[in-house]
Scaffold this active site. Sequence first.
Site, short mmCIF file in Angstrom:
data_model
loop_
_atom_site.label_atom_id
_atom_site.label_comp_id
_atom_site.label_asym_id
_atom_site.label_seq_id
_atom_site.Cartn_x
_atom_site.Cartn_y
_atom_site.Cartn_z
CB CYS A 84 -0.60 0.59 1.51
SG CYS A 84 -2.70 -1.59 1.09
CG HIS B 43 -6.11 1.98 -0.18
ND1 HIS B 43 -5.23 2.38 -0.60
CD2 HIS B 43 -5.95 0.41 0.74
CE1 HIS B 43 -4.30 1.96 -0.49
NE2 HIS B 43 -4.34 0.98 0.22
CB CYS C 94 -1.10 0.41 7.90
SG CYS C 94 -2.76 0.24 6.95
N GLY D 230 -0.12 -3.76 4.20
CA GLY D 230 0.09 -5.51 4.35
C GLY D 230 1.26 -5.95 4.85
#
Length: 464
Positions: free
Chosen positions: A140, A395, A427, A429
């Site tokens: 991300c 997103h 954040c 993954g």
Amino acid sequence: MEKAINRQQVLLQHLNPSASSFSSHQNNSALSASACLAGDSAAYLRTNVFGDDVVIVAAYRTALCKSKRGGFKDTYPDDLLAPVLTAVIEKTNLNPSEVGDIVVGTVLAPGSQRASECRMAAFYAGFPETVPVRTVNRQCSSGLQAVADVAAAIKAGFYEIGIGAGLESMTTNPMAWEGSVNPRVKQMEQAQNCLLPMGVTSENVAYRFGVTRQEQDQAAVESHRKAAAATASGKFKDEIVPVATKIVDPKTGDEKPVTISVDDGIRANTSVSDLGKLKPVFKKNGTTTAGNSSQVSDGAGAVLLMKRSVAMCKGLPILGVFRTFCAVGVDPAIMGVGPAVAIPAAVKSAGLELDDVDLFEINEAFASQFVYCQKKLELDPQKINVNGGAMAIGHPLGATGARCVATLLHEMKRRGKDCRFGVVSMCIGTGMGAAAVFERGDCVDEPCNARKVETHNLLSKDAR
């Protein structure tokens, strides 16, 4: 101590080309002995006489649209990237052949295929064959990582001008695991947790840190409210590049030409009572729902960076200054806490404190982790995602970093001298976090939030 200061003054005398002599009372030269204690105003009041810091002169994005049913459901990924690459060149009148590299953050597509699509997009945008392209994938944070990679390359002297971009079509490339999973993963809990669905990690954060369903739904409502207000007031027009594309009727196959210029996932009338009716998705009696999670989206963004001296020679307005970047690792089972670790690390690296930061763009992967990070860092809600976040805007994994940079820098420009430093964070993954610190580009005004320098001429804080 006195000898150390004298040695510094002699050294500065040799370094300063305009000085024929140097004395302790000369304070107006480009180089002078001063405190370099991290966080004080000596760190803020730079002279930039060498023009070798990295600046952003343009940052644009497409609108973000709902995957599989939004405005870009029938748009090829390379046709999403090409318009933002075109924009950063055309709006700055830059010769595209001067770009040293194009780095594109992207997550879900097969690596070699997406790399080819990005190269194709560069050709569509008018770049010559001499300009190279590569992709980068840190989940991300990929779009932000692309910007950081370009900034680092410019700082290292590899080239003077580069583009950090992001691209994701979650319509074309949905989240899925291809092939079999190594059975060895069952022997190590942390490795096994890398395979947890992101929604499960959200539930873990909510349970472990006591983030309530009410708090999560309220955060989602606020995200939509702020994004709707920003859209209505035209704030996003400065950063969104309209994309001419098509919409295909799934029943008839008829194609309709359209121009997409507005984020289509924002729901202005969202309420806590409406969100409270949604059932949890990842855990029975859980708190994570479709309404308090980020939207699955399609979109792209691009950021044009260059050496300050180059921007000045070209007469380009400086939108922002790249200060620092930091990526950290955290427990994969609660990957959403990443910003709470990455932000303090990046801010410290920039010589600042959290209170010095005027605006934060923190990706709202899930309301649970967003609320946790805000509370953990004790951040002022009035400084965070002032124009909404991913729960409302969307997103698109690889594009989010570039989108956040564009949103942050344009908002800082609007606010003027009352807004000096900004942070982008998300954040990641498998258990990571990333953050970058930016400074408003036209900071020639006296900083309103700088701490006073003590009246000494120490080489560093260790020389006390």
